[in-house]
Design a protein around this motif. Structure first.
Motif, PDB file in Angstrom:
ATOM      1  N   ARG A   1       0.951   4.172  -2.886  1.00  0.00           N
ATOM      2  CA  ARG A   1       0.764   5.586  -2.576  1.00  0.00           C
ATOM      3  C   ARG A   1       1.945   6.412  -3.092  1.00  0.00           C
ATOM      4  O   ARG A   1       1.755   7.495  -3.665  1.00  0.00           O
TER       5      ARG A   1
ATOM      6  N   TYR B   1      -5.885   4.330  -8.914  1.00  0.00           N
ATOM      7  CA  TYR B   1      -5.358   3.992  -7.583  1.00  0.00           C
ATOM      8  C   TYR B   1      -6.450   3.368  -6.726  1.00  0.00           C
ATOM      9  O   TYR B   1      -6.235   2.342  -6.072  1.00  0.00           O
TER      10      TYR B   1
ATOM     11  N   ASP C   1      -6.523  10.127   5.910  1.00  0.00           N
ATOM     12  CA  ASP C   1      -5.396  10.009   4.981  1.00  0.00           C
ATOM     13  C   ASP C   1      -5.677  10.843   3.746  1.00  0.00           C
ATOM     14  O   ASP C   1      -6.498  10.470   2.896  1.00  0.00           O
TER      15      ASP C   1
ATOM     16  N   ARG D   1      -7.090  -0.857  -5.242  1.00  0.00           N
ATOM     17  CA  ARG D   1      -7.020  -1.170  -3.810  1.00  0.00           C
ATOM     18  C   ARG D   1      -7.944  -2.321  -3.465  1.00  0.00           C
ATOM     19  O   ARG D   1      -9.116  -2.289  -3.806  1.00  0.00           O
TER      20      ARG D   1
ATOM     21  N   LEU E   1      -7.769   9.801   0.540  1.00  0.00           N
ATOM     22  CA  LEU E   1      -7.523   8.397   0.212  1.00  0.00           C
ATOM     23  C   LEU E   1      -8.213   7.458   1.178  1.00  0.00           C
ATOM     24  O   LEU E   1      -8.472   6.297   0.846  1.00  0.00           O
TER      25      LEU E   1
ATOM     26  N   GLN F   1       0.830  -1.204   0.000  1.00  0.00           N
ATOM     27  CA  GLN F   1       0.000   0.000   0.000  1.00  0.00           C
ATOM     28  C   GLN F   1       0.865   1.256   0.000  1.00  0.00           C
ATOM     29  O   GLN F   1       0.593   2.220  -0.720  1.00  0.00           O
TER      30      GLN F   1
ATOM     31  N   LEU G   1      -3.848  12.975   0.513  1.00  0.00           N
ATOM     32  CA  LEU G   1      -2.648  13.244  -0.272  1.00  0.00           C
ATOM     33  C   LEU G   1      -2.801  14.607  -0.920  1.00  0.00           C
ATOM     34  O   LEU G   1      -3.856  14.925  -1.489  1.00  0.00           O
TER      35      LEU G   1
ATOM     36  N   GLU H   1       1.785   9.473  -5.839  1.00  0.00           N
ATOM     37  CA  GLU H   1       2.309  10.819  -5.613  1.00  0.00           C
ATOM     38  C   GLU H   1       3.351  11.190  -6.667  1.00  0.00           C
ATOM     39  O   GLU H   1       3.363  12.314  -7.182  1.00  0.00           O
TER      40      GLU H   1
END
Length: 303
Positions: A30, A299, A58, A303, A54, A26, A60, A34
């Protein structure tokens, strides 16, 4: 070491490895997200900022700072204030507001004026919100500013909701008289996405008004090539776009889109992308927003 202790050691190690491996994967995903967002931001002659929630706690961010001109993104902030005012007054979105001929200014984007230029009638707050949010109508926006008490009242409201660095100091008529005043309405990607997230979670409006605004944002007709532009066909996005004026050198003050993206499995997430001081054309700005949006979508799907 006894056989029992050896077995216990191996079992414990296996458990720890099993727990840490998904976390490591994970973290790597991430970091890759980024990195890719930064590459996309650096691919254009502009300042590109973004934020996405996220998961719980969390968020970003990319190039986060508080001075991105919002342009028509502030119509989302205004909608929150308008609907809150109606709720506090125990009025419904069917409450009607007068529309005078003098309210329908020329030389500004206004589907309302184009459809009903005569004035002298009234429209419900819900209908004015549809014009302002879904169609980005500037005259409808200023009618709603007048109802709620002006830009300063909207700023006070969103600051109470936690957007403490967001500034709303000019209505549409002011910005069209003096394009420099578009810099009076600013926010950061992080504050915009946190406000969206509170709205997504149902924390800032009652159910009826919240549902109305969500449906209105889903019906947004502007900026189909921005957050939605590279997403799979049929993806539902509740969003609000914004486009600023260009100066004499052709530099665009703003090209933005903020919204809530709904995934096929029922999940959703909040995302904001702001472009400031762009030397690119509108299509290039929109394409960068679309590519950032798609990378974030991928993304979540992975997951």
């Amino acid at each position: 070491m006894s056989m029992l202790r050896t077995l216990a050691f191996l079992l414990c190690g296996g458990i720890l490895w099993g727990c840490s491996a998904p976390a490591a994967r994970q973290a790597a995903r991430r970091a890759a997200l980024e990195r890719d967002l930064r590459m996309l931001a650096d691919s254009v002659r502009a300042t590109v900022g973004a934020a996405v929630v996220l998961g719980e706690g969390d968020t970003l961010t990319l190039n986060d700072r508080p001075d991105y001109p919002m342009a028509s993104v502030c119509k989302f902030h205004q909608a929150l204030a308008v609907l809150d005012s109606l709720e506090r007054a125990r009025l419904t979105p069917d409450f009607r507001l007068p529309v005078r001929s003098s309210d329908l200014l020329p030389d500004t984007w206004s589907p309302l004026r184009d459809a009903r230029p005569e004035g002298g009638y009234s429209l419900s707050a819900a209908e004015l919100l549809r014009y302002s949010v879904a169609l980005s109508d500037n005259n409808a926006c200023d009618l709603l500013f007048r109802f709620v008490g002006g830009p300063a009242a909207v700023e006070r409201h969103v600051r109470r909701l936690g957007a403490t660095h967001t500034r709303i100091g000019a209505d549409e008529a002011t910005m069209h008289r003096d394009p420099a005043t578009q810099h009076a309405n600013t926010t950061s990607p992080l504050e915009a996405v946190r406000l969206l997230e509170r709205f997504r979670r149902g924390e800032v409006l009652g159910a009826a008004c919240g549902d109305l605004l969500m449906r209105t944002m889903i019906s947004t007709a502007t900026g189909p090539d921005k957050l939605k532009g590279a997403l799979p066909a049929g993806t539902t996005v509740a969003h609000k776009t914004g486009s600023g004026f260009r100066n004499a050198q052709g530099i665009a003050a703003a090209d933005n889109d903020i919204g809530i993206v709904f995934l096929p499995d029922g999940r959703s997430y909040s995302v904001a992308v702001f472009i400031a001081a762009s030397a690119e054309d509108d299509a290039t700005d929109a394409a960068v927003i679309a590519r950032i949006s798609r990378r974030i979508y991928d993304y979540f799907i992975s997951r």
